[in-house]
Design a protein around this motif. Structure first.
Motif, short mmCIF file in Angstrom:
data_model
loop_
_atom_site.label_atom_id
_atom_site.label_comp_id
_atom_site.label_asym_id
_atom_site.label_seq_id
_atom_site.Cartn_x
_atom_site.Cartn_y
_atom_site.Cartn_z
N UNK A 113 47.24 17.87 22.81
CA UNK A 113 45.78 17.86 22.80
C UNK A 113 45.25 16.43 22.94
N UNK A 114 45.87 15.49 22.25
CA UNK A 114 45.43 14.09 22.31
C UNK A 114 45.57 13.52 23.72
N UNK A 115 46.74 13.68 24.32
CA UNK A 115 46.98 13.09 25.64
C UNK A 115 46.16 13.80 26.71
N UNK A 116 46.11 15.12 26.69
CA UNK A 116 45.34 15.86 27.69
C UNK A 116 43.85 15.60 27.58
N UNK A 117 43.35 15.43 26.35
CA UNK A 117 41.94 15.10 26.16
C UNK A 117 41.64 13.72 26.74
N UNK A 118 42.47 12.74 26.41
CA UNK A 118 42.27 11.38 26.94
C UNK A 118 42.39 11.39 28.46
N UNK A 156 59.05 0.33 14.86
CA UNK A 156 58.31 1.25 15.71
C UNK A 156 58.74 1.02 17.16
N UNK A 157 58.36 1.96 18.01
CA UNK A 157 58.50 1.79 19.45
C UNK A 157 57.12 1.88 20.06
N UNK A 158 56.80 0.96 20.97
CA UNK A 158 55.60 1.11 21.77
C UNK A 158 56.00 2.09 22.87
N UNK A 159 55.32 3.24 22.94
CA UNK A 159 55.74 4.30 23.86
C UNK A 159 54.59 4.71 24.77
N UNK A 160 54.96 5.27 25.94
CA UNK A 160 53.98 5.72 26.93
C UNK A 160 54.27 7.16 27.32
N UNK A 161 53.21 7.96 27.37
CA UNK A 161 53.31 9.36 27.78
C UNK A 161 53.37 9.45 29.30
N UNK A 162 54.13 10.40 29.80
CA UNK A 162 54.15 10.71 31.23
C UNK A 162 52.94 11.62 31.49
N UNK A 163 51.87 11.04 32.00
CA UNK A 163 50.62 11.80 32.19
C UNK A 163 50.77 12.99 33.12
N UNK A 164 51.77 12.97 34.00
CA UNK A 164 51.96 14.12 34.90
C UNK A 164 52.36 15.37 34.11
#
Length: 187
Positions: A113-118, A156-164
């Motif tokens: 929900x967070x990633x899709x909303x952004x 921690x890890x700084x991480x990135x979502x695969x927006x696809x």
């Protein structure tokens, strides 16, 4: 008949339905902050008394609530998102109540929900600083680690979502149903 009910008084209520949505009412926002305090202050001791910071002023709070008779009843999950710079969004303060972690899908649905909303609000990148113990969980959800950092004295890890993998949407809520055990039919 009494055999079926024996021991029922000792079982906690287990909801079968959850709603994941943008926090929009005062009680949802209060529950959102209370859950964050419970997880990050009382349980994990990351913060002393409160975990609120300047990001909360602009962040969009997202909650997961268990439902009773189809109505949200108690906040059991929380996350916040904010635009850190044009097109770059961040998620933070992901929390799930200890009694609801075994379901396993609440955290994943909050992240979706967070990633899709952004993404729907124009994100071209979505980042989060993820505690070490949660990195594998995020990798399973199509995130990659960019670097290892120390935050609040913890790895921690700084991480990135695969927006696809997270289609943009403008939904303000989604539903999550708890899988129910199959009832055996006796002939």
């Amino acid at each position: 008949m009494s055999t079926i009910l024996e021991g029922m008084e000792d079982r906690p209520f287990i909801p079968t339905e959850y709603v994941v949505r943008l926090a929009r009412t005062p009680w949802e926002r209060a529950g959102y902050h209370a859950l964050r305090r419970e997880v990050f202050c009382s349980e994990q001791h990351v913060f002393a008394e409160d975990d609120r910071d300047a990001i909360d002023e602009d962040a969009i709070p997202i909650i997961a609530a268990c439902c009773m008779a189809g109505m949200p009843d108690r906040i059991v999950g929380a996350v916040r998102i904010h635009e850190a710079e044009p097109g770059v969004w961040r998620g933070s303060r992901l929390a799930v109540h200890a009694d609801h972690r075994k379901l396993g899908r609440i955290g994943a649905e909050l992240i979706r929900m967070a990633v899709s909303t952004a993404h729907g609000l124009g994100a071209t990148r979505f980042l989060a600083q993820v505690q070490e113990q949660n990195v594998l969980f995020f990798r399973r959800l199509h995130w990659k680690s960019l670097s290892v950092i120390t935050l609040h004295g913890l790895p921690h890890h700084d991480m990135e979502a695969d927006l696809s993998r997270y289609p943009a949407h403008g939904l303000d809520q989604t539903w999550l149903l708890r899988p129910q055990p199959r009832i055996r039919q006796v002939a």
